[in-house]
Design a protein around this motif. Structure first.
Motif, short mmCIF file in Angstrom:
data_model
loop_
_atom_site.label_atom_id
_atom_site.label_comp_id
_atom_site.label_asym_id
_atom_site.label_seq_id
_atom_site.Cartn_x
_atom_site.Cartn_y
_atom_site.Cartn_z
N ASN B 346 -16.95 21.71 35.90
CA ASN B 346 -17.50 21.95 37.22
C ASN B 346 -18.25 20.71 37.66
O ASN B 346 -19.28 20.35 37.07
CB ASN B 346 -18.45 23.16 37.17
N LYS B 348 -20.30 18.79 40.55
CA LYS B 348 -21.02 19.01 41.80
C LYS B 348 -21.76 17.73 42.18
O LYS B 348 -22.19 16.97 41.29
CB LYS B 348 -22.03 20.16 41.68
N THR B 386 -23.44 16.19 38.96
CA THR B 386 -23.55 16.91 37.69
C THR B 386 -22.16 17.31 37.22
O THR B 386 -21.29 17.65 38.02
CB THR B 386 -24.40 18.18 37.81
N VAL B 387 -21.96 17.25 35.92
CA VAL B 387 -20.77 17.83 35.30
C VAL B 387 -21.27 18.93 34.38
O VAL B 387 -21.99 18.66 33.41
CB VAL B 387 -19.99 16.76 34.51
N ASP B 388 -20.94 20.17 34.72
CA ASP B 388 -21.38 21.35 33.97
C ASP B 388 -22.89 21.39 33.76
O ASP B 388 -23.38 21.87 32.74
CB ASP B 388 -20.65 21.44 32.62
N MET B 389 -23.64 20.88 34.72
CA MET B 389 -25.10 20.97 34.69
C MET B 389 -25.63 21.26 36.09
O MET B 389 -26.60 20.66 36.56
CB MET B 389 -25.72 19.66 34.14
N ALA B 390 -24.99 22.23 36.76
CA ALA B 390 -25.31 22.48 38.17
C ALA B 390 -26.75 22.91 38.39
O ALA B 390 -27.32 22.65 39.45
CB ALA B 390 -24.37 23.56 38.72
N LYS B 391 -27.35 23.53 37.38
CA LYS B 391 -28.72 24.02 37.58
C LYS B 391 -29.71 22.87 37.76
O LYS B 391 -30.80 23.06 38.27
CB LYS B 391 -29.14 24.91 36.41
N PRO B 394 -30.59 20.81 42.10
CA PRO B 394 -31.64 20.89 43.12
C PRO B 394 -32.79 19.91 42.91
O PRO B 394 -33.38 19.41 43.86
CB PRO B 394 -32.11 22.34 43.02
#
Lengths: 69, 457
Positions: B346, B348, B386-391, B394
């Motif tokens: 993922n 983002k 981010t790659v697989d660290m969407a949290k 922000p």
């Protein structure tokens, strides 16, 4: 009914995946795939998923039914 | 006159995400007049991101991604009807059949279309696709389900990479060609593009970078059989997807005297279109992929974005400003954000990664396939991916919004910045890529390469 998930907002908490696994699936660790068209027997589960989403990214509603021409 | 902005006739040209959200927002803002939405596709507004993911994977059918309404905008939907012209003096939208729609205020939300393969005869071969519309996706998904021998994807941008990912997940052989040095390099720069290339290869994609497709070949029955590459090699393939980026749908505005061109229709921060002299109009508004707007966080350069979130946010601001008098108007200041799901990762992003001179890995690592990459330009944070660290995203969004210094101090991380030393961001000149940029800075900075528009290549 149709859903759309604001994946800009989605942070992969995956509450929806637990509540309505037939509609929402994780793809990898945090990518979300979902079925936009919600079958009637999944509606209640999807409503719960929308309510439980920590970032309120799920919108449930009717599709546009084009009138006129 | 000024008091009745909530009444009158509003026409929206474009019946996709931006058009629908604008129509809803106009009613939410109290617009009680007549509302007409014109769309050239015969379908009600539908969501496009699933077309390159769920639909190609065969999870859902292409005709099921209709967008839900937030509320019924009580609009007259003119679907399957193309707008072909605009008369800004007489205030009419001309439709393909010759009919014209009078308006008091107009919203242009005509978006983009897939850039076609430049050779029309080759593009017409059976098996050659582009991917933008519901019909494109239905045709391609059907062909993938039939089990082709090999799929050739031309262009290693986000769409091309997602198509390749879906094909591999379906067990299909895939070749990806990219003129640049690696996939996604135009959007994310050199460091993350190396991860992208590794993901392609680890998942069994035959990735060919630094090459172009010089010709598509067909048999006597007009069926695709393969492609010739610039390095002299040949790829046998029975399906080909040209993922060459997008073209702005501005041709219908050619005679309208507006600031419309290959990068879109320029507007002010309040979504009001400029005319060809750079004078702002007050009755023609723009939203979504077709717009080109100034952003204060990115040196007031005009941004062209192809982002889902921008279509929504800008449509809401445009609708508000269409029914509001001067001092009550709002600027469109949302940060660019986008996502992509490919090869199980993922990705983002927030901000403008291409406006960068250096990057630093702030959390995670490329080896773990979990990483936060922060982009800086002249000592300030301008983007994060981010790659697989969407949290974590922000937190970095806040840094961008507050013009925080680059490299950033540890904050969201519970340890020092992962890689202390910034490295060059290595964003290549878009001219050297197969696909167009999904984010384009189109203003002038003396020390930056300018984005040069090439109508065909």
């Amino acid at each position: 009914m149709r859903i759309v998930v604001d994946l800009t907002r989605c942070q992969g908490y995956a509450q929806c995946v637990f509540l309505a696994p037939e509609v929402f699936q994780l793809h990898g660790e945090e990518g979300l795939l979902y079925s936009s068209a919600v079958p009637d027997d999944q509606l209640e589960r999807v409503r719960q998923a929308a309510a439980a989403c920590p970032v309120q990214a799920i919108l449930l509603g009717e599709e546009v039914s084009a009138r006129g021409r | 006159m000024a008091g009745d902005r909530r009444d009158g006739r509003i026409v929206i040209v474009g019946a996709s995400l931006a058009g629908l959200r604008a129509a809803e927002a106009l009613r939410e803002e109290g617009f009680t007049g007549s509302l007409t939405v014109v769309g050239d596709e015969p379908y009600p507004p539908y969501d496009r991101p699933p077309l390159s993911k769920q639909v190609l994977l065969g999870h859902v059918a292409a005709d099921t991604t209709g967008l839900p309404m937030r509320r019924d905008p009580d609009a007259d939907w003119r679907l399957g009807v193309r707008a072909t012209g605009l008369d800004p003096v007489d205030k009419r939208v001309v439709l393909a059949e010759g009919e014209s729609l009078p308006y008091d205020r107009l919203l242009v939300a005509t978006g983009t279309r897939a850039r076609p393969w430049p050779n029309p005869r080759e593009a017409a071969l059976d098996g050659v696709f582009t991917l933008r519309t519901r019909d494109d996706a239905a045709g391609l998904a059907e062909r993938l389900a039939a089990g082709p021998q090999r799929v050739l994807v031309i262009g290693g941008g986000f769409t091309g990479s997602e198509i390749a990912s879906a094909c591999r997940e379906r067990g299909l052989e895939v070749t990806v060609t990219e003129r640049g040095p690696a996939p996604l390099v135009g959007a994310l720069g050199g460091t993350l593009s190396k991860l992208a290339a590794a993901m392609h290869r680890n998942n069994g994609v035959d990735l060919r970078c630094g090459v172009t497709v010089t010709a598509l070949r067909g048999d006597g029955n007009g069926r695709l059989t393969g492609a010739d590459l610039s390095d002299g090699s040949r790829v046998e393939a029975d399906v080909c997807v040209a993922a060459l980026g997008a073209v702005r749908n501005v041709e219908w505005l050619a005679e309208a005297g507006l600031a419309a061109g290959p990068r879109g229709l320029a507007c002010d921060a309040g979504c009001r279109a400029f005319d060809m002299y750079g004078i702002v109009t007050d009755d023609v508004f723009v939203a979504g992929d077709v717009s080109r707007f100034p952003h204060p966080l990115f040196e007031y350069q005009l941004l062209s974005l192809e982002h889902w979130g921008n279509a929504v946010a800008q449509a809401e601001v445009a609708a508000h400003n269409m029914v509001s008098a001067g001092p009550l108007r709002r600027p469109h200041l949302a940060l660019p954000t986008f996502w992509s799901t490919q090869f199980g990762l993922n990705i983002k992003a927030v901000g403008v990664p291409t406006l960068s001179d250096h990057v630093v890995i702030a959390q995670g690592s490329l080896e773990e396939r979990r990483v936060v990459m922060v982009y800086g330009y002249r000592g300030r944070v301008t983007a994060a991916v981010t790659v697989d660290m969407a949290k974590s995203l922000p937190y970095y969004q806040h840094l961008i919004e507050t013009a925080a210094p680059f490299p950033p101090v540890p904050g969201a991380a519970d340890r020092p910045i992962a890689a202390e030393i910034p490295v060059p961001s290595d964003v290549p000149d878009p001219k050297g890529l197969s696909h167009g940029p999904t984010v384009a800075l189109t203003g002038h900075l003396p020390d930056r390469r300018l984005t040069v528009v090439q109508p065909t290549s």
